[in-house]
Design an enzyme around this catalytic site. Structure first.
Site, PDB file in Angstrom:
ATOM      1  N   HIS A  39      13.242   8.014   6.233  1.00 18.69           N
ATOM      2  CA  HIS A  39      12.727   9.330   5.862  1.00 18.69           C
ATOM      3  C   HIS A  39      11.964   9.920   7.046  1.00 18.69           C
ATOM      4  CE1 HIS A  39       9.308   6.691   5.170  1.00 18.69           C
ATOM      5  NE2 HIS A  39       8.487   7.726   5.009  1.00 18.69           N
TER       6      HIS A  39
ATOM      7  N   HIS B   6       8.836  10.862   7.874  1.00 17.33           N
ATOM      8  CA  HIS B   6       7.408  10.775   8.118  1.00 17.33           C
ATOM      9  C   HIS B   6       7.260  10.156   9.495  1.00 17.33           C
ATOM     10  CE1 HIS B   6       5.652  11.121   3.766  1.00 17.33           C
ATOM     11  NE2 HIS B   6       5.790  12.292   4.367  1.00 17.33           N
TER      12      HIS B   6
ATOM     13  N   ASP C 215       5.549   7.996  11.058  1.00 19.70           N
ATOM     14  CA  ASP C 215       5.449   6.570  11.332  1.00 19.70           C
ATOM     15  C   ASP C 215       6.792   5.843  11.193  1.00 19.70           C
ATOM     16  OD1 ASP C 215       5.010   7.276   8.593  1.00 19.70           O
ATOM     17  OD2 ASP C 215       4.392   5.236   8.154  1.00 19.70           O
ATOM     18  N   HIS C 216       7.819   6.587  10.797  1.00 17.76           N
ATOM     19  CA  HIS C 216       9.148   5.985  10.646  1.00 17.76           C
ATOM     20  C   HIS C 216      10.188   6.582  11.596  1.00 17.76           C
ATOM     21  CE1 HIS C 216       8.309   3.678   6.886  1.00 17.76           C
ATOM     22  NE2 HIS C 216       7.308   4.544   6.859  1.00 17.76           N
TER      23      HIS C 216
ATOM     24  N   HIS D  33       4.149  -2.849   5.817  1.00 18.43           N
ATOM     25  CA  HIS D  33       3.662  -1.468   5.733  1.00 18.43           C
ATOM     26  C   HIS D  33       2.206  -1.447   5.270  1.00 18.43           C
ATOM     27  CE1 HIS D  33       3.582   2.881   4.667  1.00 18.43           C
ATOM     28  NE2 HIS D  33       4.496   2.959   5.627  1.00 18.43           N
TER      29      HIS D  33
END
Length: 307
Positions: A63, A65, A67-68, A270
């Site tokens: 997705h 966001h 941090d990804h 996570h």
């Protein structure tokens, strides 16, 4: 045994910290590397773990966001600067391609390799299908559209029983069919059952990546029967309300998903940056699902060992 491993390059959450990097994993399947998510610092971790850039063929982004995915433009640019050849396929949801493809194209105006962006359907489905492995996406339940991924090793061929093959003087040309399960028909018409000529195939393995998502039994149903599950465990249960408001799960909820899915092993990760030590998260998960391990940068999990 041919390799099927997952390398943890980052297992922190929203922002990088001195303890953990942002989300990134690399699946090593028979020496071909496939990346799952690409937080900041991912390409440095590739170097630290001595994972070769030239073997990276597929990148799956769950997705959009930061941090990804914010490590992706830099990684793809580095591949071009190093004269990478061949092809790299990047799998993303539609909004991710719309956002990041122009950035990557601007940074890699003279890309040295074939770069292809492939849209992941919102409801998921099979993304990659080879003669030995499938990769499929399935919906997760976060604050923005998000998917998880399942890597399934296909059924393997049976092992030849050398003594029996020699005894029945089996022609070399028939060996592939016999390994695939065929019986042997002798010149006099007798049929030799395949079980006499072979031994059972090595069991196949499977791996599911579930991050980011709040607790939802539909996730357990999607990954039912998978051997090893990675599931986010951002918070302890005392912060369950915060977890739900932010579209995340607690360690206990991650364990419940693994238990409902009938998994053999759970990896949690996570982690919120509030946790300097992930031991309490691990203990909370193990109270429900004992075969739980905690992700950490540099951890390599052999997916065959869950069998």
């Amino acid at each position: 045994m041919e390799s099927f491993k997952v390398n943890i390059l980052g297992c922190g959450s929203a922002t990088p910290s001195l303890r953990h990097l942002q989300s990134c994993q690399v699946v090593d399947f028979r020496d071909s590397l496939m990346m799952i998510d690409c937080g900041e610092g991912s390409q440095l971790e590739l170097r630290r773990r001595k994972l070769k850039f030239t073997r990276l063929t597929h990148i799956f982004i769950s997705h959009i966001h930061g941090d990804h995915c914010l490590g992706l433009p830099g990684l793809l640019s580095t591949l071009s600067l190093h004269g990478r050849e061949g092809g790299v396929k990047v799998y993303m949801l539609k909004d991710g391609i719309k956002l990041l493809k122009p950035v990557v194209e601007y940074l890699c105006q003279r890309c040295s390799y074939d770069l292809e962006f492939i849209e992941i359907p919102p409801k998921g489905g099979v993304l990659l299908d080879t003669n030995a492995l499938t990769v499929e996406a399935f919906p997760l339940y976060h604050r923005v559209p998000c998917v998880g991924f399942i890597f399934r090793e296909k059924e393997k061929l049976r092992h030849i029983n050398g003594e029996m093959v020699k005894f029945y003087d089996v022609p070399v040309r028939l060996i592939p069919d016999i390994k695939a399960g065929a019986d042997l028909v002798l010149p006099d018409g007798r049929i030799i059952d395949n079980s006499i000529l072979t031994t059972p195939a090595t069991p196949s393995s499977s791996y599911a990546y579930c991050s980011d998502t709040m607790f939802d039994t539909r996730v357990a149903e999607a990954v039912k029967g998978v051997d090893t599950i990675y599931h986010e465990a951002t918070y302890l249960s005392d912060l369950a309300q915060s977890a739900h408001e932010r579209g995340h799960s607690t360690a206990a909820e991650a364990a419940q998903i693994a238990k409902l899915a009938g998994a053999k092993r759970l990896i949690i990760g996570h982690y919120s940056k509030r946790y300097i030590d992930f031991t309490p998260l691990l203990e909370e998960a193990r109270a429900i699902f004992p075969n739980t391990i905690a992700a950490d940068e540099g951890l390599v999990v052999d997916l065959h060992t869950a069998l």
